[in-house]
Scaffold this motif. Structure first.
Motif, mmCIF file in Angstrom:
data_model
loop_
_atom_site.group_PDB
_atom_site.id
_atom_site.type_symbol
_atom_site.label_atom_id
_atom_site.label_comp_id
_atom_site.label_asym_id
_atom_site.label_seq_id
_atom_site.Cartn_x
_atom_site.Cartn_y
_atom_site.Cartn_z
ATOM 1 N N TYR A 50 0.686 -1.185 -0.308
ATOM 2 C CA TYR A 50 0.551 -0.226 -0.491
ATOM 3 C C TYR A 50 1.027 0.742 0.274
ATOM 4 O O TYR A 50 0.673 2.666 -0.792
ATOM 5 C CB TYR A 50 -0.921 -0.246 1.146
ATOM 6 C CG TYR A 50 -1.969 1.351 1.017
ATOM 7 C CD1 TYR A 50 -3.024 1.267 0.353
ATOM 8 C CD2 TYR A 50 -1.556 2.751 2.092
ATOM 9 C CE1 TYR A 50 -4.037 2.600 0.781
ATOM 10 C CE2 TYR A 50 -2.240 3.019 1.996
ATOM 11 C CZ TYR A 50 -3.208 3.217 1.322
ATOM 12 O OH TYR A 50 -3.976 4.118 1.686
ATOM 13 N N ARG A 51 2.042 0.899 1.409
ATOM 14 C CA ARG A 51 3.238 2.827 0.404
ATOM 15 C C ARG A 51 3.079 2.655 -0.049
ATOM 16 O O ARG A 51 3.398 4.414 -0.964
ATOM 17 C CB ARG A 51 3.859 2.041 2.310
ATOM 18 C CG ARG A 51 3.028 2.408 2.973
ATOM 19 C CD ARG A 51 4.100 2.949 3.886
ATOM 20 N NE ARG A 51 5.678 3.301 4.577
ATOM 21 C CZ ARG A 51 6.525 3.353 5.491
ATOM 22 N NH1 ARG A 51 5.995 2.739 6.780
ATOM 23 N NH2 ARG A 51 7.358 4.465 5.295
ATOM 24 N N VAL A 52 4.112 1.612 -0.917
ATOM 25 C CA VAL A 52 4.819 1.761 -2.398
ATOM 26 C C VAL A 52 3.660 2.542 -4.024
ATOM 27 O O VAL A 52 4.186 3.293 -4.458
ATOM 28 C CB VAL A 52 5.207 0.383 -2.450
ATOM 29 C CG1 VAL A 52 5.775 0.253 -3.649
ATOM 30 C CG2 VAL A 52 6.547 0.536 -1.520
ATOM 31 N N THR A 53 2.387 1.576 -3.732
ATOM 32 C CA THR A 53 1.874 1.652 -5.108
ATOM 33 C C THR A 53 0.577 2.676 -4.419
ATOM 34 O O THR A 53 -0.205 2.764 -5.280
ATOM 35 C CB THR A 53 1.402 0.362 -5.055
ATOM 36 O OG1 THR A 53 0.204 -0.488 -4.523
ATOM 37 C CG2 THR A 53 2.215 -0.774 -5.702
ATOM 38 N N GLY A 54 0.393 2.585 -3.406
ATOM 39 C CA GLY A 54 -1.336 3.756 -2.979
ATOM 40 C C GLY A 54 -2.377 2.724 -3.189
ATOM 41 O O GLY A 54 -3.646 2.722 -3.873
ATOM 42 N N ASN A 57 -4.013 -4.097 -1.736
ATOM 43 C CA ASN A 57 -4.340 -5.001 -2.583
ATOM 44 C C ASN A 57 -5.006 -6.657 -1.663
ATOM 45 O O ASN A 57 -4.024 -7.410 -1.393
ATOM 46 C CB ASN A 57 -2.851 -5.534 -2.809
ATOM 47 C CG ASN A 57 -3.102 -7.058 -3.575
ATOM 48 O OD1 ASN A 57 -3.746 -7.056 -5.131
ATOM 49 N ND2 ASN A 57 -1.582 -7.401 -4.381
ATOM 50 N N LEU A 58 -6.097 -6.772 -2.695
ATOM 51 C CA LEU A 58 -6.930 -7.996 -1.654
ATOM 52 C C LEU A 58 -6.829 -8.508 -2.655
ATOM 53 O O LEU A 58 -7.172 -10.065 -1.829
ATOM 54 C CB LEU A 58 -8.345 -7.946 -1.699
ATOM 55 C CG LEU A 58 -8.714 -6.067 -1.322
ATOM 56 C CD1 LEU A 58 -9.873 -5.557 -1.272
ATOM 57 C CD2 LEU A 58 -8.249 -6.370 0.448
ATOM 58 N N VAL A 112 -10.354 4.391 -5.801
ATOM 59 C CA VAL A 112 -9.960 3.484 -4.399
ATOM 60 C C VAL A 112 -11.308 2.482 -4.942
ATOM 61 O O VAL A 112 -10.725 1.292 -4.720
ATOM 62 C CB VAL A 112 -10.756 4.421 -3.567
ATOM 63 C CG1 VAL A 112 -10.530 2.637 -2.559
ATOM 64 C CG2 VAL A 112 -9.525 4.968 -2.297
ATOM 65 N N LEU A 113 -12.480 2.454 -5.260
ATOM 66 C CA LEU A 113 -12.839 1.128 -5.544
ATOM 67 C C LEU A 113 -12.738 0.807 -6.387
ATOM 68 O O LEU A 113 -12.779 -0.827 -6.896
ATOM 69 C CB LEU A 113 -14.676 2.360 -6.106
ATOM 70 C CG LEU A 113 -15.344 1.040 -5.605
ATOM 71 C CD1 LEU A 113 -15.652 0.045 -4.934
ATOM 72 C CD2 LEU A 113 -17.006 1.948 -6.561
#
Length: 189
Positions: A50-54, A57-58, A112-113
């Motif tokens: 999340y920090r790298v790509t924003g 990842n589910l 985000v969605l």
């Protein structure tokens, strides 16, 4: 009276105490800690991604499942040394898949969605790949990289696998903490 009829006999109380004591054997506690540490390291992976790509990842678990099947393929049917198979999957195929996904799927920032829906679709796609390549009707077992023997420390016995998993997780967490807090790249994330 009726209260005495429902009270357990002293012998059954002793047996119950013995079974409760067995539930807290150190070997079981260490196994639980080992599994919990695997979940903790997985959560670190989600956070770093999340920090790298924003992108949250589910499909992270599905990617781990694909890595597990690849490890099995390399080490069991193809007979590759288990340590080499683990290194190939962990340091070769895993990062290559991550870069491929980042460059083809996640490179462009999305709302985000949409990003979450893409990761769900990726998970479904990876499940399809796993089922197509390896099928679903057979359990695939591999030996532990750390061994299966019991190790005795003092009067307590532990499995070598649990000790290896815990040690590996501690090393990974420490290396990740150093990378994120001390390296230029990590601080910029």
């Amino acid at each position: 009276g009726p209260a005495e009829a429902t009270r357990p006999a002293p012998a059954s109380l002793a047996a119950q105490g013995a079974s409760e004591a067995a539930m807290f054997e150190p070997i079981f506690l260490v196994s639980v800690v080992a599994v919990a540490m695997i979940y903790a390291i997985s959560s670190f992976g989600l956070i770093v991604t999340y920090r790298v790509t924003g992108v949250f990842n589910l499909a992270f678990g599905y990617q781990a499942a694909l890595a597990a099947f690849l490890y099995w393929q390399f080490s069991v049917p193809w007979g590759l040394n288990p340590y080499l198979a683990a290194a190939v999957v962990t340091f070769g195929i895993g990062p290559a898949l991550g870069v491929l996904l980042q460059q083809t799927v996640f490179r462009r920032r999305r709302d985000v969605l949409t990003a979450i829906m893409i990761t769900i679709g990726l998970g479904v796609g990876l499940t399809g790949v796993i089922e197509t390549v390896w099928g679903t009707g057979q359990a695939r077992l591999v030996s532990s990289l750390f061994g299966t023997e019991l190790v005795t420390i003092g009067s307590t016995r532990f499995t070598a696998n649990d000790i290896g998993v815990i040690a590996s997780c501690v090393l990974i967490a420490a290396a990740l903490a150093v990378f994120l807090n001390r390296s230029r790249t990590g601080v910029l994330m």
